[in-house]
Scaffold this motif. Structure first.
Motif, PDB file in Angstrom:
ATOM      1  N   ILE A  22       0.992  -1.215  -0.196  1.00 38.35           N
ATOM      2  CA  ILE A  22      -0.015  -0.021  -0.121  1.00 38.35           C
ATOM      3  C   ILE A  22       0.797   1.389  -0.107  1.00 38.35           C
ATOM      4  CG2 ILE A  22      -1.974  -1.210   1.239  1.00 38.35           C
ATOM      5  CD1 ILE A  22      -1.278   0.908   3.630  1.00 38.35           C
ATOM      6  N   VAL A  23       0.201   2.258  -0.586  1.00 35.19           N
ATOM      7  CA  VAL A  23       0.957   3.609  -0.646  1.00 35.19           C
ATOM      8  C   VAL A  23       0.398   4.635   0.103  1.00 35.19           C
ATOM      9  CG1 VAL A  23       1.345   5.361  -2.305  1.00 35.19           C
ATOM     10  CG2 VAL A  23       2.054   2.950  -2.672  1.00 35.19           C
ATOM     11  N   ILE A  24       0.983   5.340   0.840  1.00 35.50           N
ATOM     12  CA  ILE A  24       0.386   6.663   1.277  1.00 35.50           C
ATOM     13  C   ILE A  24       1.084   7.712   0.904  1.00 35.50           C
ATOM     14  CG2 ILE A  24      -0.144   5.572   3.463  1.00 35.50           C
ATOM     15  CD1 ILE A  24       2.109   7.280   4.978  1.00 35.50           C
ATOM     16  N   GLN A  25       0.259   8.896   0.655  1.00 36.61           N
ATOM     17  CA  GLN A  25       0.897  10.406   0.426  1.00 36.61           C
ATOM     18  C   GLN A  25       1.734  11.052   1.646  1.00 36.61           C
ATOM     19  OE1 GLN A  25      -0.052  12.842  -2.319  1.00 36.61           O
ATOM     20  NE2 GLN A  25       0.530  10.897  -3.572  1.00 36.61           N
ATOM     21  N   LYS A  26       3.018  11.140   1.626  1.00 39.49           N
ATOM     22  CA  LYS A  26       3.849  11.872   2.626  1.00 39.49           C
ATOM     23  C   LYS A  26       4.634  12.995   1.943  1.00 39.49           C
ATOM     24  CE  LYS A  26       7.203  10.118   5.454  1.00 39.49           C
ATOM     25  NZ  LYS A  26       8.008   8.913   6.379  1.00 39.49           N
ATOM     26  N   ASP A  27       4.514  14.181   2.394  1.00 35.45           N
ATOM     27  CA  ASP A  27       5.080  15.380   1.811  1.00 35.45           C
ATOM     28  C   ASP A  27       5.211  15.354   0.194  1.00 35.45           C
ATOM     29  OD1 ASP A  27       6.251  16.219   4.377  1.00 35.45           O
ATOM     30  OD2 ASP A  27       7.689  14.576   4.092  1.00 35.45           O
ATOM     31  N   GLY A  28       3.528  14.870   0.057  1.00 34.84           N
ATOM     32  CA  GLY A  28       3.383  14.906  -1.574  1.00 34.84           C
ATOM     33  C   GLY A  28       3.896  13.836  -2.461  1.00 34.84           C
ATOM     34  N   LYS A  29       4.685  13.044  -1.797  1.00 35.15           N
ATOM     35  CA  LYS A  29       5.286  11.976  -2.391  1.00 35.15           C
ATOM     36  C   LYS A  29       4.690  10.448  -1.766  1.00 35.15           C
ATOM     37  CE  LYS A  29       9.418  12.935  -1.000  1.00 35.15           C
ATOM     38  NZ  LYS A  29      10.706  13.848  -0.548  1.00 35.15           N
ATOM     39  N   ASP A  30       4.592   9.766  -2.887  1.00 35.92           N
ATOM     40  CA  ASP A  30       4.042   8.124  -2.637  1.00 35.92           C
ATOM     41  C   ASP A  30       5.191   7.460  -1.705  1.00 35.92           C
ATOM     42  OD1 ASP A  30       2.059   8.746  -3.808  1.00 35.92           O
ATOM     43  OD2 ASP A  30       2.127   7.274  -5.744  1.00 35.92           O
ATOM     44  N   VAL A  31       4.669   6.984  -0.584  1.00 33.51           N
ATOM     45  CA  VAL A  31       5.564   6.166   0.251  1.00 33.51           C
ATOM     46  C   VAL A  31       4.833   4.875   0.475  1.00 33.51           C
ATOM     47  CG1 VAL A  31       6.748   6.081   2.289  1.00 33.51           C
ATOM     48  CG2 VAL A  31       6.326   8.397   1.391  1.00 33.51           C
ATOM     49  N   SER A  32       5.526   3.879   0.016  1.00 34.32           N
ATOM     50  CA  SER A  32       4.723   2.428   0.439  1.00 34.32           C
ATOM     51  C   SER A  32       5.339   1.942   1.728  1.00 34.32           C
ATOM     52  CB  SER A  32       5.359   1.267  -0.677  1.00 34.32           C
ATOM     53  OG  SER A  32       6.687   1.112  -0.554  1.00 34.32           O
ATOM     54  N   ILE A  33       4.243   1.358   2.205  1.00 38.62           N
ATOM     55  CA  ILE A  33       4.314   0.857   3.885  1.00 38.62           C
ATOM     56  C   ILE A  33       4.213  -0.618   3.775  1.00 38.62           C
ATOM     57  CG2 ILE A  33       3.322   1.052   6.011  1.00 38.62           C
ATOM     58  CD1 ILE A  33       2.023   3.686   5.374  1.00 38.62           C
ATOM     59  N   PHE A  34       5.464  -1.197   4.060  1.00 38.91           N
ATOM     60  CA  PHE A  34       5.445  -2.809   4.164  1.00 38.91           C
ATOM     61  C   PHE A  34       4.504  -3.164   5.298  1.00 38.91           C
ATOM     62  CE2 PHE A  34       7.924  -6.574   5.180  1.00 38.91           C
ATOM     63  CZ  PHE A  34       7.417  -7.242   3.932  1.00 38.91           C
ATOM     64  N   SER A  35       4.796  -2.559   6.549  1.00 39.40           N
ATOM     65  CA  SER A  35       4.265  -3.330   7.700  1.00 39.40           C
ATOM     66  C   SER A  35       2.857  -3.304   7.545  1.00 39.40           C
ATOM     67  CB  SER A  35       4.667  -2.339   8.730  1.00 39.40           C
ATOM     68  OG  SER A  35       3.820  -1.005   8.644  1.00 39.40           O
ATOM     69  N   GLN A  36       1.979  -3.027   6.661  1.00 36.70           N
ATOM     70  CA  GLN A  36       0.687  -3.167   6.507  1.00 36.70           C
ATOM     71  C   GLN A  36       0.463  -4.393   6.242  1.00 36.70           C
ATOM     72  OE1 GLN A  36      -0.766  -3.930   3.186  1.00 36.70           O
ATOM     73  NE2 GLN A  36      -2.717  -3.965   3.830  1.00 36.70           N
TER      74      GLN A  36
END
Lengths: 137, 230
Positions: B30-44
């Motif tokens: 999954i990907v979240i928006q952080k500081d306008g950038k896409d950041v994927s979260i492995f812990s999900q």
């Protein structure tokens, strides 16, 4: 039916359980304002009311993009809820999902109506799972 | 072990391994928006196990209460055994939920524990159910032990809807992935979740039957011991 040693043990456990559960319910409810049940407050609730100054509060909002300043382990940033903003200072370990645009709950002492010295930061994980940017929400 | 139980364990193993493969190899990060950038979260990824375990624990407590109520109504020994076995399993799955949740909150929320509605109500639930085992061990006479713990299992189950609805009624940091609008995720994620969820439920049923059989066997051993005079 129950021997006296077990009875004492049962009584002690019951009292401890009731006390612990009672305390938890009380602390969960006690933190909420009278109008709505919530475990954190909205930004405008604390910024418009000067009685919160000097007190410990928990406030939720979105971390304002571009407002994050970092000097070593010291952070200053703003959280906002639409046009309402609150300045936050924090030093310590940041959660890995911390960043502009992320929902967060900050807890700490309100120094003035617009500034909080946070003791802890909790970032909210998304409840909508997306694998790539799909634009908008 | 009975054949049916063995088969259930085998089905659970296949489903859970498939779920594991789907979660890590098929479902996208999954990907979240952080500081306008896409950041994927492995812990999900832990979601595919944490949520199924959580739901299984709640199901186990509810089924424990149903068997408890059946015992109170019919006074048959088997219902006491089934109720006890189910509450026990609920507690084991409950401990697993708190452990998997703990790792996850540390990684995503940045804290080991948060006094928010879901975590707090779930802890209350676990504390109440820990009282169930204390009660059971404190009463020595078998029929009152069964009667009291059946009543307790029914009353304690009140906390199940309490913890289920806590995050749906009180704004919280705990995500609500499923609501009236459906599952808020992509199909491959939902597939991984459902397979894992189904596998976890089958695993629970298999353990329930196994535990029930050992309780029955234990009773038979006691009976035979008494017959032999010690």
């Amino acid at each position: 039916m129950v021997d006296s040693k077990s009875k004492t043990r049962l009584l002690v456990v019951t009292i401890v359980l009731i006390a612990a559960i009672g305390y938890m319910i009380f602390s969960l409810m006690g933190n909420s304002s009278s109008s709505s049940l919530s475990y954190y407050r909205k930004i405008d609730e604390v910024t418009k009311d000067s009685t919160y100054v000097g007190k410990n509060v928990r406030v939720g909002g979105e971390i304002l993009k571009g407002s994050v300043n970092q000097e070593g382990r010291k952070y200053t940033f703003k959280i906002h809820d639409k046009d309402k903003q609150l300045m936050v200072t924090y030093s310590g370990q940041m959660p890995s999902t911390f960043g502009g645009g992320v929902q967060a709950i900050v807890e700490g002492r309100l120094v003035s109506q617009n500034l909080m010295e946070a003791k802890s930061i909790t970032t909210q994980c998304p409840s909508k799972y997306k694998s790539k940017k799909t634009g908008g929400n | 072990m009975e054949k049916a139980t063995k088969l259930l364990f085998a089905i659970a193993a296949v489903l859970l391994l498939t779920g594991l493969a789907l979660a890590f190899l098929v479902a996208p990060q999954i990907v979240i928006q952080k500081d306008g950038k896409d950041v994927s979260i492995f812990s999900q990824k832990i979601f595919y196990f944490h949520a199924p375990i959580a739901e299984t624990s709640l199901v186990a407590f509810v089924i424990g209460a149903i068997f408890g109520a059946l015992f109170l109504a019919r006074k048959e020994r088997k219902y006491d055994f089934l109720s006890f076995a189910s509450v026990e399993l609920g507690f084991v799955f409950g401990a697993l939920v708190m452990w998997t949740g703990d790792i996850w909150t540390r990684s995503e929320w940045g804290t080991w524990w948060e006094w928010e509605p879901r975590l707090t109500t779930y802890l209350i639930l676990m504390l109440l159910y820990s009282g169930y085992f204390v009660l059971r061990s404190a009463v020595s006479e078998e029929s009152s032990k069964a009667r009291l713990s059946a009543a307790y299992s029914v009353i304690a189950a009140v906390t199940v809807p309490f913890t289920f609805f806590a995050i749906r009624l009180i704004p919280s940091v705990h995500p609500i992935v499923f609501d009236s609008s459906g599952a808020k995720m992509e199909h491959s994620m939902l597939a991984a979740f459902l397979v894992s969820m189904f596998g976890m439920t089958v695993l629970y049923v298999a353990f329930l039957l196994l535990r029930y059989q050992t309780l029955l066997a234990g009773e038979e051993v006691d009976y035979l011991k008494n017959k032999l005079g010690g």
